[in-house]
Design a protein around this motif. Structure first.
Motif, short mmCIF file in Angstrom:
data_model
loop_
_atom_site.label_atom_id
_atom_site.label_comp_id
_atom_site.label_asym_id
_atom_site.label_seq_id
_atom_site.Cartn_x
_atom_site.Cartn_y
_atom_site.Cartn_z
N PHE A 175 -7.20 14.10 -10.90
CA PHE A 175 -7.90 14.33 -12.16
C PHE A 175 -6.91 15.07 -13.06
N ARG B 198 -22.05 7.64 -21.10
CA ARG B 198 -20.97 6.65 -21.04
C ARG B 198 -21.54 5.27 -21.30
N SER C 210 -17.36 18.68 -18.06
CA SER C 210 -16.13 19.48 -17.99
C SER C 210 -15.80 20.26 -19.29
#
Ligand code: DAH
Length: 379
Positions: free
Chosen positions: A268, A214, A190
């Motif tokens: 989101f 992650r 993003s």
């Protein structure tokens, strides 16, 4: 005196006859015709002779010289010819032999899927954008409407760099000058939305495939994986455009016309409203095959991606006026797409580098996805 010269010539010719190498011929040439050579010396004596004497001696000495020079050239030619023949015999190649087994590489399914995505979206007018994998927390979070205290930050299991690696926004920047930003491995693609909007402005249509990180690891999660971000910003864009775009893309990608999507409300921070997109599947031979409505008998819905209308705050953070510009975005796991399309079931195998797996699931470099030939390459 002259007898002596004739004798020396005979000796030279004899030596030449025995010379087995081009170097040996050259040594004889230097001895006779080199600057200090005996025949060269003999030529020089002509200058000191009386005219009468020279009239007799010049043709004789000249003839000796020619005789030696011709013999040298001839011997050299014979040896060169022999050397060439020997070389040609030595370098002989039998072109009727089969080619030796060459090591073969293959295109990783993730790369293949990324190429397929680029091909499909190029046809819809999208270009491919990229951003850094070592990102700062402003692009990765803040500009995506996740303030420092936002709980979504904690959900990302972020790999942070030590505090001393933080950067201060330079005076040349159009963003908050002097602000301290923490560095991290980007947790999603993003932030490329922000970077592309700041750099290119609107209108814009991009996809941004790439690696994300992650702190998470099990059969379905690896610390590094791949996402593809999509972003459309223009005037008068609405949710219908989003649904059509995703449907068109998924039909092209899975090469099926019966792909059915279901949009569910979700949340989101960077989209408002946010939707989770599910795709209908059927179970065939124990495997999930996309197609049909998830509500049909023997069918189900599978969660595929997150998306929504880009939040006004994000458009502001990127320096644009949200009353003028709006659009949609989505984020999707590339590895997951590859697994669904090509039937692998363990994500970890993607990154093991096992040659047997790569040979089985990899693609030929010649198998370029094209819309005309079908993006679904044959494994
Ligand atoms: N960045 C989100 C994630 O990694 C995925 C995502 C959801 C991207 C919605 C979007 C979006 O662009 O609109 O979980």
């Amino acid at each position: 005196m002259s007898q002596e010269h004739e004798h020396k010539v005979a000796e030279t010719l004899d030596a030449l006859g025995r010379a087995g190498t081009i170097e040996a011929v050259e040594a004889i040439r230097i001895e006779a015709l080199g600057k200090q050579g005996w025949l060269s010396g003999l030529m020089k004596t002509l200058g000191k002779m009386s005219p009468e004497e020279r009239q007799v001696e010049a043709p004789r000495i000249q003839a000796l010289r020619t005789q030696v020079a011709d013999a040298l050239a001839e011997r050299k030619a014979v040896l060169e010819e022999a050397a060439l023949t020997a070389q040609l015999v030595g370098e002989r190649l039998d072109l009727t032999l089969p080619a030796p087994e060459a090591p073969k590489g293959s295109v990783h399914p993730v790369s293949q899927v990324m190429d397929e995505l680029a091909e499909i979206f190029a046809d819809l007018g999208f270009s491919v954008a990229t951003g850094p994998e070592i990102e700062d927390d402003w692009h990765n979070f803040t500009a995506l409407n996740m303030a420092e205290t936002h709980p979504a930050r904690a959900m990302h299991d972020t790999f942070y760099f030590p505090d001393q690696d933080s950067v201060t926004v330079p005076a040349s920047s159009s963003e908050a000058v002097g602000e301290k930003r923490r560095m991290l491995l980007r947790t999603h693609t993003s932030p490329v939305q922000i970077r592309s909007l700041v750099e290119q402005g609107a209108p814009i249509r991009i996809i941004a495939p790439g690696r994300v990180y992650r702190s998470d690891s099990d059969a379905t999660h690896t610390p590094m994986f791949h996402q593809v971000e999509g972003l459309v910003i223009d005037r008068d864009i609405h949710l219908g455009h989003l649904k059509w775009t995703l449907e068109t893309f998924l039909k092209a990608f899975f090469e099926r016309d019966d792909i059915v999507l279901r949009l569910r409300p979700s949340y989101f921070p960077f989209t408002e409203p946010s939707v989770e997109v599910d795709v209908g599947f059927a179970v065939e031979n124990g495997r999930r095959v996309l197609g049909g409505s998830g509500d049909d008998d023997g069918h189900g819905w599978m969660e595929l991606l997150g998306s929504g209308m880009v939040n006004r705050r994000v458009i502001e953070f990127a320096g644009l006026d949200p009353d003028e510009w709006q659009g949609f975005a989505w984020g999707l796991g590339v590895d997951r797409l590859a697994m669904l399309k090509y039937g692998m079931d363990d994500l970890r195998a993607f990154f093991d580098g096992d040659n047997r797996w790569l040979a089985h699931y990899g693609f030929s470099a010649f198998d370029q996805p094209t819309l005309s030939a079908g993006v679904g390459a044959k494994a």
